[in-house]
Design a protein around this motif. Structure first.
Motif, PDB file in Angstrom:
ATOM      1  N   LEU A  12       0.847  -1.198   0.000  1.00 39.79           N
ATOM      2  CA  LEU A  12       0.000   0.000   0.000  1.00 39.79           C
ATOM      3  C   LEU A  12       0.875   1.238   0.000  1.00 39.79           C
ATOM      4  N   ARG A  13       0.856   1.966  -1.098  1.00 38.52           N
ATOM      5  CA  ARG A  13       1.701   3.138  -1.225  1.00 38.52           C
ATOM      6  C   ARG A  13       0.929   4.437  -1.421  1.00 38.52           C
ATOM      7  N   ARG A  14      -0.321   4.370  -1.801  1.00 36.05           N
ATOM      8  CA  ARG A  14      -1.131   5.564  -2.036  1.00 36.05           C
ATOM      9  C   ARG A  14      -2.485   5.421  -1.348  1.00 36.05           C
ATOM     10  N   ILE A  15      -3.081   6.563  -1.019  1.00 38.77           N
ATOM     11  CA  ILE A  15      -4.412   6.553  -0.418  1.00 38.77           C
ATOM     12  C   ILE A  15      -5.395   5.955  -1.428  1.00 38.77           C
ATOM     13  N   ARG A  16      -6.315   5.164  -0.938  1.00 39.84           N
ATOM     14  CA  ARG A  16      -7.325   4.444  -1.714  1.00 39.84           C
ATOM     15  C   ARG A  16      -6.746   3.327  -2.577  1.00 39.84           C
ATOM     16  N   ALA A  17      -5.478   2.996  -2.381  1.00 39.63           N
ATOM     17  CA  ALA A  17      -4.903   1.846  -3.068  1.00 39.63           C
ATOM     18  C   ALA A  17      -5.398   0.587  -2.365  1.00 39.63           C
ATOM     19  N   SER A  18      -5.601  -0.482  -3.121  1.00 35.96           N
ATOM     20  CA  SER A  18      -6.091  -1.740  -2.556  1.00 35.96           C
ATOM     21  C   SER A  18      -5.229  -2.896  -3.030  1.00 35.96           C
ATOM     22  N   VAL A  19      -5.075  -3.875  -2.164  1.00 33.44           N
ATOM     23  CA  VAL A  19      -4.370  -5.109  -2.499  1.00 33.44           C
ATOM     24  C   VAL A  19      -5.165  -6.275  -1.927  1.00 33.44           C
ATOM     25  N   VAL A  20      -4.933  -7.453  -2.462  1.00 38.11           N
ATOM     26  CA  VAL A  20      -5.572  -8.665  -1.953  1.00 38.11           C
ATOM     27  C   VAL A  20      -4.469  -9.599  -1.475  1.00 38.11           C
ATOM     28  N   HIS A  21      -4.600 -10.078  -0.230  1.00 36.76           N
ATOM     29  CA  HIS A  21      -3.633 -10.991   0.362  1.00 36.76           C
ATOM     30  C   HIS A  21      -4.360 -12.211   0.913  1.00 36.76           C
ATOM     31  N   HIS A  22      -3.639 -13.316   1.017  1.00 36.00           N
ATOM     32  CA  HIS A  22      -4.176 -14.496   1.687  1.00 36.00           C
ATOM     33  C   HIS A  22      -4.345 -14.184   3.167  1.00 36.00           C
ATOM     34  N   ASP A  23      -5.347 -14.773   3.780  1.00 36.54           N
ATOM     35  CA  ASP A  23      -5.622 -14.563   5.200  1.00 36.54           C
ATOM     36  C   ASP A  23      -4.713 -15.480   6.010  1.00 36.54           C
ATOM     37  N   THR A  24      -3.530 -14.969   6.361  1.00 39.16           N
ATOM     38  CA  THR A  24      -2.546 -15.731   7.132  1.00 39.16           C
ATOM     39  C   THR A  24      -2.263 -15.005   8.438  1.00 39.16           C
ATOM     40  N   PRO A  25      -1.692 -15.697   9.414  1.00 37.23           N
ATOM     41  CA  PRO A  25      -1.349 -15.027  10.680  1.00 37.23           C
ATOM     42  C   PRO A  25      -0.373 -13.866  10.483  1.00 37.23           C
ATOM     43  N   MET A  26       0.558 -13.990   9.547  1.00 40.07           N
ATOM     44  CA  MET A  26       1.515 -12.921   9.294  1.00 40.07           C
ATOM     45  C   MET A  26       0.802 -11.659   8.783  1.00 40.07           C
TER      46      MET A  26
END
Length: 83
Positions: A30-44
């Protein structure tokens, strides 16, 4: 913990945040406001979310969505050049 995916969006500016929190946001992609990413739901990833929860918005994602940076925005169309 589910084995799904999470959509993480930056909703607050990184200006004025602690340097460690800025690095955590960068590690999430995430580098900018309103930027979105999708990640796996992991403990990390959950730990990173907990660290900067005041600056992000998290939503579960259903279906087969690719993970990583720039997955929530469409690619910019290219202009055709006339010669």
């Amino acid at each position: 913990m589910s084995s799904g995916k999470l959509k993480i969006s930056l909703v607050r500016s990184r200006i004025g945040l602690l340097p460690g929190h800025v690095r955590t946001l960068e590690a999430l992609g995430l580098r900018r406001i309103r930027a979105s990413v999708v990640h796996h739901d992991t403990p990390m990833v959950r730990g990173m979310i907990a660290r900067v929860s005041y600056a992000i918005e998290v939503m579960p994602v259903a279906g087969d969505v690719p993970t990583g940076r720039g997955t929530a925005t469409a690619a910019r169309p290219t202009k055709e050049r006339s010669e």
